[in-house]
Design a protein around this motif. Structure first.
Motif, PDB file in Angstrom:
ATOM      1  N   ILE A 126       0.623  -1.169   0.227  1.00 18.90           N
ATOM      2  CA  ILE A 126       0.164   0.079  -0.068  1.00 18.90           C
ATOM      3  C   ILE A 126       0.993   1.142  -0.149  1.00 18.90           C
ATOM      4  CG2 ILE A 126      -1.881   1.141   1.243  1.00 18.90           C
ATOM      5  CD1 ILE A 126      -2.789  -1.518  -0.110  1.00 18.90           C
ATOM      6  N   ILE A 166      -6.704   3.670  -3.789  1.00 19.48           N
ATOM      7  CA  ILE A 166      -5.845   2.592  -3.538  1.00 19.48           C
ATOM      8  C   ILE A 166      -6.991   1.520  -3.418  1.00 19.48           C
ATOM      9  CG2 ILE A 166      -4.160   1.612  -2.157  1.00 19.48           C
ATOM     10  CD1 ILE A 166      -2.993   4.525  -1.788  1.00 19.48           C
ATOM     11  N   GLY A 171      -3.815  -3.607  -3.753  1.00 20.26           N
ATOM     12  CA  GLY A 171      -2.753  -2.926  -4.057  1.00 20.26           C
ATOM     13  C   GLY A 171      -2.505  -1.986  -4.980  1.00 20.26           C
ATOM     14  N   THR A 203      -9.213   1.402   1.749  1.00 20.37           N
ATOM     15  CA  THR A 203      -8.219   0.852   2.055  1.00 20.37           C
ATOM     16  C   THR A 203      -6.933   1.819   2.254  1.00 20.37           C
ATOM     17  OG1 THR A 203      -8.602  -1.149   0.467  1.00 20.37           O
ATOM     18  CG2 THR A 203      -6.264  -0.572   1.071  1.00 20.37           C
ATOM     19  N   GLY A 204      -6.878   3.114   1.346  1.00 22.22           N
ATOM     20  CA  GLY A 204      -5.961   4.164   1.529  1.00 22.22           C
ATOM     21  C   GLY A 204      -6.237   4.569   2.818  1.00 22.22           C
TER      22      GLY A 204
END
Length: 238
Positions: A42, A68, A72, A140-141
């Motif tokens: 990441i 993101i 990944g 996710t980010g």
């Protein structure tokens, strides 16, 4: 005698960083390794997409947001003017592959002094937190990047000098080699990101300028290796 032992320690540290870098490249391509290195995955995506985003800003265009994805992959979403020229397009495309190497080389170079090391750790940790708040628009980010940023700031505040130097050097190496974390990334015309087909960065450079995508893959690979070599030479120079 002390100079001799100091040189031995420098050589051991360089060898360890190279081994860890090559080892992580191999691990990235295994299921267990991909899970183990997920925070680094990441982080390297962040380096890559921020490279695009900052290149967009440098070209006078608007960097809107950054996505993101859990696998990944990522994308920097920008608003660019229709009258931009091909050189601007090429620079924006190259920002992703070369941006992480520039950042990584700066991180490694900063380890030449303890003060530089601590400043680099603080700046990197703060940059992760600030960019997550301003540009990141994916779960996710928004979850992983602040956690990594807090961890880096904790190292800057609580770790001893040798641990801080090793941490910033390892982060720098990971940034420099991140362009090779995906097999053949520099040597493909395109792929799928977030379920949508995308042209690769080298493919975009080839479209904007001339010569095939694989040529630009070679050029960018040489540039990344040169930046890594220079940063090691600077950081470990007596």
């Amino acid at each position: 005698m002390s100079t001799y032992f100091a040189e031995q320690e420098r050589q051991k540290r360089i060898a360890l960083l190279v081994i860890l870098g090559l080892g992580s490249l191999m691990l990235w391509h295994t299921p267990f390794g991909a899970l183990l290195l997920y925070p680094f995955t990441i982080l390297t995506t962040w380096f890559h997409e921020m490279g695009h985003g900052l290149a967009v800003i440098a070209m006078g265009e608007r960097f809107d947001h950054l996505l993101i994805y859990p696998d990944g992959s990522g994308v920097a979403v920008s608003e660019v003017s229709p009258d931009r020229n091909v050189v601007q397009d090429a620079i924006i495309a190259a920002g992703g592959p070369i941006g992480p190497a520039l950042a990584g080389a700066a991180l490694i170079a900063s380890s030449r002094s303890l003060r530089g090391t601590r400043i680099a750790l603080a700046v990197l940790g703060a940059a992760l937190l600030v960019s997550a708040a301003i540009w990141v628009r994916s779960l996710t980010g928004m979850v992983v990047l602040p956690l990594v940023g807090i961890a880096i700031l904790a190292i800057a505040r609580r770790a001893n000098a040798d641990q801080q130097r090793f941490a910033i050097q390892l982060l720098g190496v990971q940034a420099c080699i991140s362009v090779w974390s995906q097999t053949g990334y520099l040597f493909t015309e395109g792929g799928t990101i977030g379920g949508l087909p995308q042209i690769s960065d080298t493919g975009a450079i080839a479209q904007a300028l001339f010569l095939p995508y694989w040529f630009w893959g070679i050029v960018l690979s040489i540039a990344n290796i040169a930046l890594l070599w220079w940063s090691f030479r600077y950081a470990f120079r007596r």
